[in-house]
Design a protein around this motif. Structure first.
Motif, PDB file in Angstrom:
ATOM      1  N   MET A  37      40.925 122.951  67.862  1.00  9.50           N
ATOM      2  CA  MET A  37      40.772 122.954  66.407  1.00  9.50           C
ATOM      3  C   MET A  37      39.293 122.991  66.010  1.00  9.50           C
ATOM      4  SD  MET A  37      43.843 123.211  65.576  1.00  9.50           S
ATOM      5  CE  MET A  37      43.565 123.253  63.817  1.00  9.50           C
ATOM      6  N   THR A  91      47.280 128.856  67.182  1.00  5.51           N
ATOM      7  CA  THR A  91      47.843 127.524  66.958  1.00  5.51           C
ATOM      8  C   THR A  91      49.265 127.424  67.506  1.00  5.51           C
ATOM      9  OG1 THR A  91      48.540 128.197  64.730  1.00  5.51           O
ATOM     10  CG2 THR A  91      46.413 127.076  64.932  1.00  5.51           C
ATOM     11  N   MET A 117      46.070 118.575  63.690  1.00  2.00           N
ATOM     12  CA  MET A 117      45.876 119.988  63.393  1.00  2.00           C
ATOM     13  C   MET A 117      45.961 120.246  61.891  1.00  2.00           C
ATOM     14  SD  MET A 117      48.215 121.563  66.483  1.00  2.00           S
ATOM     15  CE  MET A 117      48.091 123.250  65.899  1.00  2.00           C
TER      16      MET A 117
END
Length: 658
Positions: free
Chosen positions: A419, A477, A508
């Motif tokens: 991230m 992701t 996230m």
């Protein structure tokens, strides 16, 4: 009256005798051939003569004291001069003659320094006796400082410890394969030269090695302190910088780091460049984490009593070496974006990003500003280069496999790295969108509609606005989530697996919501992942508490054929509830929810279900349960729930309510 008048000639004769004795002492003191014992005798004699009270007229007392002070100061200066100048004859190194001689020399030089301070505190008249003494003292101090600078350099050079990285494995063959398995090993810790490692984050602390023999560090510190106290700090600092620059150059030579121009790098064939990149990666880790850390420690030790001097000397000594390494990174970054360079470029980016916190800490002062700026510039350049082959990075993340579950179910370092890496790339979104054109995902428009049913129309309208970078970030992701789901399956406890996914997906979602990633992935992505982590929170509650709360149900408590409660079953149910609660407490106090708000929300949600169920059950059967069977009150249980998810295992030890 006659007795008083007859005593005057006698007093004058005594004064003349004392003055003559002082002149003899002064004359002998200027003789440089006298031994130290002789000088000590003369100094003692001078002190005794000074202690004799002079009888004079009241108006002459002040002048007499000043004259005595000057005589004492001159005698002291002569003694210091003798000691300092004796070492200027043979030019042998003082510290080679033993510490006793060395520290005696330091004491005499410090005595001379203090003598200057005393002279400067007087109201000096130019051309006066005091002024002449001060000039002599300054000349003598300069001679001593020149000698101490030589001694300081001599100690640094002749006590250097060899840098022999025998604990570090190097493979320098030009045709080594990509994953050569080379590591820099330190006991149980290692820095692996592969991008497909599980951590992708800092995996090594600082390792301090002795660059200079530890026995001479106190000597170096004493010299440095005295030189700075004597206003010769610049000379001391420069001596340190010059010597340590040579040491740093030797380190780079041992690490096989060559001085290459940008043109040299751009002309290299890939096989040769590939080998040099691997060597640069290993060299950066060793140089920063070991050598620079040790260099910083050394300068801090020597200049420990001089505030920021250690940091300044370290930065000035090492700046050229670290910039040499960074220049190679710049040369790689401005080269062609060839696909075969991807792993190596990503390695360089990761290593530099990983080391920047260390470098910033070591170069935190103003003098290190250029190094900090250069690191950031090179990092950005390497990021631009890495974007050209961004697609392959997805494979590296996908192949990050863990053999063991992540302790405590907290936020996995892979999640943090991915991230933050994506967040860093936001600065280059326009460039990446240009570079990724023609590599759009075929299923990119099908990713968004699955957010929430009530947003279907909005999502349909937004499909055409998905940029290439957004498509790959969504895919990125998704791969991370698949990786996390695989890691969650490693947990034997289903509840902990859900907690792990809740923590990581929540992290996230928060990262995207609170950063510029929101402009790339969109609010729909955030809503979808908010729903996901909330779903795992509910799944955790079901997996943990459903079976425990089942003990608080009335089903099966009544005696067959009657409406009466079985007290035996009731006590058994209650005891089973307590035992199960204690087991949960013991294990889940060691689990972790790093986000304080998420931790509090889950505690409240859990408390509402558990405490309400327990309070209702006990209240309903209060006439059938004696106090001795009530192990905990509802308030006790509510307080116990506040201990969960702190990452520190605790136990109730079967304690009973008092």
């Amino acid at each position: 009256m006659g007795d008083y008048e007859s005593s005057v000639p006698l007093m004058e004769e005594e004064e003349n005798l004392i003055a003559a004795a002082r002149n003899i002492v002064k004359a002998l003191g200027s003789n440089r051939t006298l031994t130290d014992d002789a000088r000590k005798i003369l100094a003692d004699l001078g002190s005794q003569l000074s202690s004799i009270t002079r009888v004079s007229e009241p108006e002459d007392e002040g002048a007499g004291e000043t004259e005595e002070q000057l005589i004492e100061l001159e005698e002291e200066l002569n003694l210091v001069q003798s000691k300092v100048m004796n070492w200027e004859v043979g030019k042998s190194m003082i510290w080679d003659c033993g510490q006793e001689e060395a520290y005696e020399y330091l004491r005499y030089v410090d005595q001379g320094r203090k003598l200057i301070e005393r002279l400067e505190s007087l109201n000096l008249v130019k051309g006066s006796k005091e002024d002449e003494l001060l000039r002599r003292a300054h000349d003598l101090l300069q001679t001593a400082m020149n000698r101490l600078e030589e001694e300081f350099t001599h100690l640094l050079v002749h006590n250097r410890q060899p840098f022999e990285p025998e604990h570090m494995s190097f493979r320098s063959s030009e045709d080594d394969t990509l994953d050569d398995g080379s590591i820099v090993s330190f006991g149980d810790d290692s820095i692996e030269d592969v991008v497909q490692r599980d951590s992708m984050s800092r995996s090594s602390g600082e390792y301090i090695i002795e660059l200079v023999h530890p026995d001479v560090i106190p000597d170096l510190r004493c010299i440095a302190n005295l030189m700075f106290d004597s206003n010769y700090g610049r000379e001391c600092s420069q001596a340190f910088i010059n010597v340590r620059k040579d040491g740093l150059d030797d380190c780079l030579f041992i690490l096989e780091v060559e001085k290459l121009s940008i043109e040299d790098v751009l002309k290299m064939e890939w096989n040769s460049l590939n080998s040099k990149i691997r060597r640069w990666i290993r060299a950066m880790k060793i140089f920063v984490r070991i050598y620079l850390a040790s260099e910083k420690w050394l300068s801090d030790q020597i200049f420990s009593e001089l505030e920021a001097v250690g940091s300044v000397c370290f930065a000035e000594a090492s700046k050229a070496s670290i910039l040499q390494l960074l220049n190679f990174g710049e040369a790689i970054a401005i080269g062609p974006h060839q696909p075969e360079k991807l792993i190596r470029i990503l390695d360089m980016y990761e290593v530099l990003a990983d080391l920047i916190p260390d470098i910033d800490a070591m170069y935190s002062d103003e003098v290190g500003l250029c190094v900090r700026r250069e690191c950031q510039d090179i990092l950005r350049s390497l990021g631009d280069c890495a974007k050209a082959t961004f697609l392959e990075f997805e494979n590296a993340v996908a192949s990050s496999i863990s053999a063991n579950p992540f302790p405590g179910g907290g936020i996995h370092h892979l999640t943090r790295y991915v991230m933050n890496y994506m967040k860093t790339l936001i600065d280059y979104s326009k460039t990446l969108d240009e570079l990724l054109k023609g590599h759009e995902k075929e299923d990119s428009v099908t990713i968004l509609p699955d957010m929430t049913p009530d947003r279907e129309e909005e999502n349909t309208d937004r499909r055409c606005y998905i940029s290439p970078l957004a498509q790959h970030f969504q895919s990125f992701t998704s791969i991370l989530e698949c990786n996390l789901e695989d890691k969650a399956r490693l947990y034997k406890d289903e509840s902990l697996g859900h907690l792990f996914l809740m923590n990581n997906i929540h992290y996230m979602a928060e990262k995207v919501k609170n950063s510029n990633l929101r402009t790339i992935l969109g609010d729909g992505w955030i809503r979808k992942h908010n729903w996901k982590f909330q779903h795992h929170a509910m799944s955790y509650e079901r997996a943990t508490w459903s079976s425990i709360l089942s003990f608080l149900r009335d089903e099966g408590l009544y005696n067959p054929g009657s409406n009466s409660i079985s007290r035996t079953l009731l006590k058994e149910r209650l005891n089973n509830f307590y035992l199960s609660f204690e087991d949960v407490y013991k294990s889940q106090t060691g689990w972790s929810i790093p986000d304080s708000q998420l931790r509090e929300d889950l505690r409240i949600s859990t408390s509402l279900k558990v405490i309400q169920g327990y309070r209702t059950f006990v209240g309903r059967h209060t006439n059938h349960i004696s106090d001795k069977h009530i192990r905990y009150t509802a308030d006790d249980l509510e307080n116990f729930l506040l201990d969960l998810f702190e990452g520190s295992p605790r136990s109730l030890h079967g304690s009973h309510r008092k």
